[in-house]
Write an enzyme that holds these catalytic residues in place. Structure first.
Site, PDB file in Angstrom:
ATOM      1  N   HIS A   1      -3.355  -2.904   1.084  1.00  0.00           N
ATOM      2  CA  HIS A   1      -4.551  -2.680   0.396  1.00  0.00           C
ATOM      3  C   HIS A   1      -4.275  -2.926  -1.238  1.00  0.00           C
ATOM      4  CE1 HIS A   1      -8.695  -0.321  -0.197  1.00  0.00           C
ATOM      5  NE2 HIS A   1      -8.956  -1.693  -0.100  1.00  0.00           N
TER       6      HIS A   1
ATOM      7  N   CYS B   1      -7.783   4.965  -3.132  1.00  0.00           N
ATOM      8  CA  CYS B   1      -6.637   4.408  -2.330  1.00  0.00           C
ATOM      9  C   CYS B   1      -5.911   3.307  -3.061  1.00  0.00           C
ATOM     10  CB  CYS B   1      -6.993   3.853  -0.992  1.00  0.00           C
ATOM     11  SG  CYS B   1      -6.079   2.924  -0.409  1.00  0.00           S
TER      12      CYS B   1
END
Length: 480
Positions: A135, A79
């Site tokens: 993130h 990710c």
């Protein structure tokens, strides 16, 4: 002589008509589309209707039918890595984001001297909106979305959250414009609500860039009963919940498209959809939730393995682009592309400038997406890390694991896209050629921020050329 006045009048009218048409043509060419960029989290390649899934995704399928399916689109295997590549147009090994993901205890983030996609689009005149998961750094607000070029942010800054409490490890991770928000609701629905609200209130005199980054269907596997009931035909309980999460995601995609149509923005909007990596097939890469006792639910179709690996199952992802009237509907582009290519491609579509930051790895793929030219991408670097790397050039892909016991795998993706036959021993020259690409690029790599944080003061000893002081080396040797 009598013809001269008529001729003069004719040319005068022609000049006036041309002068009137030129601004119109220039205006049409210069019109900047809205861009709605949607990223799913851990959605498997096989978990979309148009790839034959048992999970129904009518709204995503409709975007694919009305647009272009990108069947050789590759992301990073994890990710944070994909999001860093998307935002910079640079491979993660250049930014220090090449290892793992930023854990909830992590203190680092994407360096603030990197020039990001929202900054470039903002410079081109766009209003930049982010809804969803970031993130790319959370411990210091200098890493947060609104400090990196977004005019607005709503959602989470960490990697995974509880879908109902919007918290991670008991701490709230739900913000609007840097301020914590306490509210009830299922996270996927709330993100869709906010995206729809922003579209409804958008000032159409300014182009909009919306980065809509859903947390679904990343673990923890949670969904309201209403979505579970719509997938009652799936027997395995974990896959049923996972399917319910994708159903919720698909519903929100449909609502966003409907909101664009309601505002008359659909013909002026480029929509991109893809997953950030392959679906999770190993609990090692399932995040910080305890899924050790679950049968992991994602399907990556025929591709080998899944999230966290350098095989196709970890990196070849669902991807499509849709722009009504501008992209050929119902087409498939089976040409290599990488998520780093998004940066220059979107900037080109927006009429902006790629210049302003560090050299990028991305290539403008617009003519390829539109079906006018083959992909200019001859080489794709999947990852370069201290312990592993993978690169593809043409039809050949090398996966090189240098951690002991070392392993070298060479695949002919044209003949063996499922990576079943290791041809390394039979093709030593090709192995050497691809290894040299990796070695050359590795010499320019930025240190891994994750490993630096994990190993601390031992980092230069383990991964660099710095030696320990004599007394510290002796102390290490004395450890049993």
């Amino acid at each position: 002589m009598k013809l001269l006045p008529r001729t003069t009048k004719f040319f005068a009218m022609l000049v006036l008509a041309s002068a009137a048409l030129v601004p119109m043509a220039a205006s049409a060419k210069a019109k900047q589309p809205n861009i709605v960029y949607i990223v799913a989290d851990d959605q498997g390649w096989g978990d979309v209707g148009y790839h034959g899934s048992d999970i129904k995704t009518p709204n995503i399928d409709a975007l694919a039918r009305g647009g272009v399916r990108l069947e050789q689109f590759r992301a990073q295997p994890l990710c944070t890595q994909t999001r860093a590549a998307l935002m910079t147009g640079r491979y993660p090994f250049r930014t220090g984001m090449q290892s793992a993901v930023i854990p909830s205890a992590g203190k680092y983030g994407l360096d603030t001297d990197e020039y990001l996609l929202p900054q470039a689009l903002k410079a081109a005149g766009y209003r930049t909106l982010m809804v969803g998961k970031w993130h790319l750094g959370h411990a210091d607000r200098k890493f947060w979305p609104m400090q990196r070029g977004f005019d607005y942010h709503y959602g989470a800054v960490l990697g995974e959250i509880d879908y109902f409490t919007h918290s991670a490890h008991g701490a709230l991770d739900w913000f609007r414009n840097n301020e914590p928000v306490k509210e009830e609701g299922y996270a996927t629905d709330l993100l869709g609500d906010d995206a729809v609200r922003l579209i409804a209130g958008h000032d159409k005199s300014q182009p909009m860039f919306m980065y809509l980054a859903f947390t679904a269907p990343h673990s923890p596997f949670q969904a309201p009963k209403s979505y579970e009931d719509r997938n009652s035909g799936i027997a395995d309980p974990t896959r049923r919940t996972y399917a319910a999460m994708i159903t919720a995601l698909d519903d929100q995609v449909g609502r966003v498209v409907a909101a664009l149509k309601a505002r008359g923005m659909d013909e002026d909007t480029l929509i991109v959809y893809h997953s950030d990596n392959g679906g999770v097939r190993s609990s090692r890469f399932a995040g910080e939730s305890d899924v050790s006792k679950l049968t992991l639910p994602a399907s990556n179709g025929p591709w080998r393995d899944g999230k966290g690996t350098l095989y196709e199952g970890g990196t070849r992802v669902i991807a499509l682009a849709n722009w009504r009237g501008q992209l050929p509907a119902g087409t498939v582009v089976d040409q290599p592309m990488h998520v780093v290519d998004i940066f220059p491609t979107l900037i080109g579509v927006a009429g902006g400038k790629v210049e302003g930051g560090k050299p990028i790895d991305g290539l403008d793929m617009w003519d390829t997406v539109a079906g006018r030219k083959p992909s200019p991408r001859e080489t794709t670097i999947y990852s370069i890390e201290p312990q592993q790397a993978a690169v593809a050039k043409g039809q050949w892909k090398l996966v090189w694991n240098v951690a002991l016991p070392s392993r070298t795998e060479l695949f002919d993706l044209a003949a063996d896209p499922y990576e079943k036959n290791n041809l390394a021993d039979a093709n030593p020259a090709k192995v050497a050629e691809l290894r040299q690409i990796i070695e050359t690029e590795a010499r320019t790599a930025a240190p891994s921020k994750f490993l630096q944080e994990v190993f601390g003061a031992l980092w230069p000893v383990l991964f660099g050329s710095v030696s320990l002081p004599e007394e510290e080396a002796g102390a290490l040797e004395a450890i049993p």
